[in-house]
Design a protein around this motif. Structure first.
Motif, PDB file in Angstrom:
ATOM      1  N   UNK A  12       0.591  -1.373   0.325  1.00 41.54           N
ATOM      2  CA  UNK A  12      -0.211  -0.022   0.271  1.00 41.54           C
ATOM      3  C   UNK A  12       0.827   1.335   0.030  1.00 41.54           C
ATOM      4  N   UNK A  13      -0.073   2.396  -0.201  1.00 45.75           N
ATOM      5  CA  UNK A  13       0.988   3.897  -0.032  1.00 45.75           C
ATOM      6  C   UNK A  13       1.619   3.981   0.779  1.00 45.75           C
ATOM      7  N   UNK A  14       1.619   3.426   2.503  1.00 45.69           N
ATOM      8  CA  UNK A  14       3.015   3.305   3.369  1.00 45.69           C
ATOM      9  C   UNK A  14       3.623   2.527   3.831  1.00 45.69           C
ATOM     10  N   UNK A  15       3.831   1.273   3.031  1.00 44.32           N
ATOM     11  CA  UNK A  15       4.931   0.805   2.353  1.00 44.32           C
ATOM     12  C   UNK A  15       6.143   1.474   2.038  1.00 44.32           C
ATOM     13  N   UNK A  16       7.051   0.944   3.349  1.00 44.78           N
ATOM     14  CA  UNK A  16       7.867   1.216   3.220  1.00 44.78           C
ATOM     15  C   UNK A  16       9.007   0.094   1.643  1.00 44.78           C
ATOM     16  N   UNK A  17       8.376  -0.492   1.387  1.00 48.23           N
ATOM     17  CA  UNK A  17       9.561  -1.397  -0.220  1.00 48.23           C
ATOM     18  C   UNK A  17       8.690  -0.383  -1.381  1.00 48.23           C
ATOM     19  N   UNK A  18       9.462  -1.163  -1.988  1.00 49.76           N
ATOM     20  CA  UNK A  18       8.786  -0.586  -3.510  1.00 49.76           C
ATOM     21  C   UNK A  18       8.567  -2.303  -4.572  1.00 49.76           C
ATOM     22  N   UNK A  19       8.124  -1.280  -5.852  1.00 47.14           N
ATOM     23  CA  UNK A  19       8.387  -2.496  -6.165  1.00 47.14           C
ATOM     24  C   UNK A  19       8.656  -3.544  -7.271  1.00 47.14           C
ATOM     25  N   UNK A  20       9.046  -5.531  -7.295  1.00 44.94           N
ATOM     26  CA  UNK A  20       9.928  -5.722  -7.798  1.00 44.94           C
ATOM     27  C   UNK A  20       9.831  -7.235  -8.220  1.00 44.94           C
ATOM     28  N   UNK A  21      10.377  -6.938  -9.419  1.00 47.52           N
ATOM     29  CA  UNK A  21      10.571  -8.446 -10.030  1.00 47.52           C
ATOM     30  C   UNK A  21      12.099  -9.307  -9.647  1.00 47.52           C
ATOM     31  N   UNK A  22      11.717 -10.229  -9.056  1.00 50.60           N
ATOM     32  CA  UNK A  22      13.228 -11.027  -8.490  1.00 50.60           C
ATOM     33  C   UNK A  22      12.696 -12.352  -9.100  1.00 50.60           C
ATOM     34  N   UNK A  23      14.391 -12.943 -10.016  1.00 49.83           N
ATOM     35  CA  UNK A  23      14.404 -13.715 -11.453  1.00 49.83           C
ATOM     36  C   UNK A  23      15.666 -14.536 -11.103  1.00 49.83           C
ATOM     37  N   UNK A  24      15.886 -15.462 -10.405  1.00 50.26           N
ATOM     38  CA  UNK A  24      17.272 -16.029 -10.059  1.00 50.26           C
ATOM     39  C   UNK A  24      17.783 -15.272  -9.025  1.00 50.26           C
ATOM     40  N   UNK A  25      17.537 -14.748  -7.725  1.00 42.53           N
ATOM     41  CA  UNK A  25      18.270 -14.258  -6.927  1.00 42.53           C
ATOM     42  C   UNK A  25      18.275 -12.602  -7.599  1.00 42.53           C
ATOM     43  N   UNK A  26      18.066 -11.671  -8.697  1.00 40.62           N
ATOM     44  CA  UNK A  26      18.481 -10.939  -9.261  1.00 40.62           C
ATOM     45  C   UNK A  26      17.211  -9.940  -9.055  1.00 40.62           C
ATOM     46  N   UNK A  27      16.735  -9.241  -8.205  1.00 40.55           N
ATOM     47  CA  UNK A  27      16.796  -7.734  -8.098  1.00 40.55           C
ATOM     48  C   UNK A  27      16.415  -6.760  -8.706  1.00 40.55           C
ATOM     49  N   UNK A  28      15.219  -6.393  -9.211  1.00 33.89           N
ATOM     50  CA  UNK A  28      15.324  -5.692 -10.778  1.00 33.89           C
ATOM     51  C   UNK A  28      13.702  -4.548  -9.674  1.00 33.89           C
TER      52      UNK A  28
END
Length: 276
Positions: free
Chosen positions: A173-189
């Motif tokens: 949600x908007x209050x989440x301190x994280x960011x949208x991310x895709x993970x593949x084979x341990x690589x985070x984008x």
């Protein structure tokens, strides 16, 4: 098509052993007596384990909002990607049935514009309507991940299997301190809108990359493209600097000959001092 067991494998060797046991029984008795056959097969099967493999790792692949609605005619459960979407759908249905409650127990004749407000008024405090109600709550979407694949960037099937296992980690949600991310084979984008930079920002993090993708020098082979333009490529060494041509090349050759001539005369070409 006949199947030839491979004696180099445990299962193949076991099948050959069973065939030898049954051949021995045939030689001794001239047949396969039922009781003897059962004893042989029972002992042979005890060598195997049919337990489900424990090499599966539970992994949270995302989150869904579960909306359950019930009344005298139905009991439905639907899944939504976020709370706001589920609430908007519920509010839309409530407004279509507003005449059922309008003007009763202090409920206004016109539904409010706020989605949460219209739902609360329709169902009453703590879902007090006995014949209708709803629940809305988040739930993790999980999956079991098999043992790690043998990742090889030259293997199309291994790459396809890894690609199909990619995960998307959305913000809660908007209050989440994280960011949208895709993970593949341990690589985070990470791809997100950055208000501080006033830009669309893409960030690649390689700290958790599967070790099978890391080269001996500690780098990860990578190509980054923006539309049709390659903006980063560490697969091949950069091309050698182009040699000057035309008048630049002639000037460089002349400077080289001048420096060599001064050295032959015992003069430092940089300081004009005599070195003899």
């Amino acid at each position: 098509m006949p199947i030839t067991p491979d004696p180099a494998t445990l299962a193949g060797a076991a099948i050959i052993d069973l065939a030898d046991l049954m051949d021995g029984l045939q030689e001794r008795t001239g047949e396969w007596p039922g009781a003897d056959t059962v004893d042989i097969v029972e002992g042979w099967l005890s060598r195997f384990s049919f337990a489900v493999t424990g090499g599966l790792t539970p992994q949270t692949a995302g989150r869904a909002w579960v909306l359950r609605q019930w009344d005298r005619h139905r009991d439905d459960v639907t899944l939504w990607c976020d709370e706001a979407s589920a609430l908007a759908s519920l509010a839309q249905e409530v407004r279509s049935s507003w005449d059922d409650v309008a003007g009763t127990d202090g409920v206004p004749y016109r539904p409010p514009a706020d989605n949460q407000g219209v739902v609360d008024l329709y169902y009453g405090p703590a879902n007090s309507r006995g014949d209708a109600g709803y629940t809305l709550y988040p739930a993790d979407v999980s999956r079991h991940v098999p043992a790690p694949l043998s990742l090889n960037l030259a293997d199309a099937e291994a790459c396809a299997a890894a690609n199909s296992s990619a995960l998307f980690h959305p913000m809660d949600g908007p209050e989440d301190e994280g960011l949208p991310c895709i993970e593949i084979a341990g690589v985070l984008v990470f791809a997100y809108l950055d208000a501080d930079r006033e830009a669309v920002r893409v960030s690649v993090h390689l700290d958790t990359t599967d070790e099978q993708l890391v080269r001996p020098d500690g780098t990860v082979p990578m190509v980054v493209e923006l539309a049709d333009t390659t903006v980063f490529d560490n697969l091949t060494p950069p091309p050698a600097p182009a040699q000057p041509t035309g008048w630049k090349a002639r000037l460089r050759r002349l400077a080289g000959r001048t420096a060599r001539g001064r050295a032959d005369r015992g003069v430092d070409p940089h300081t004009e001092d005599t070195i003899i």
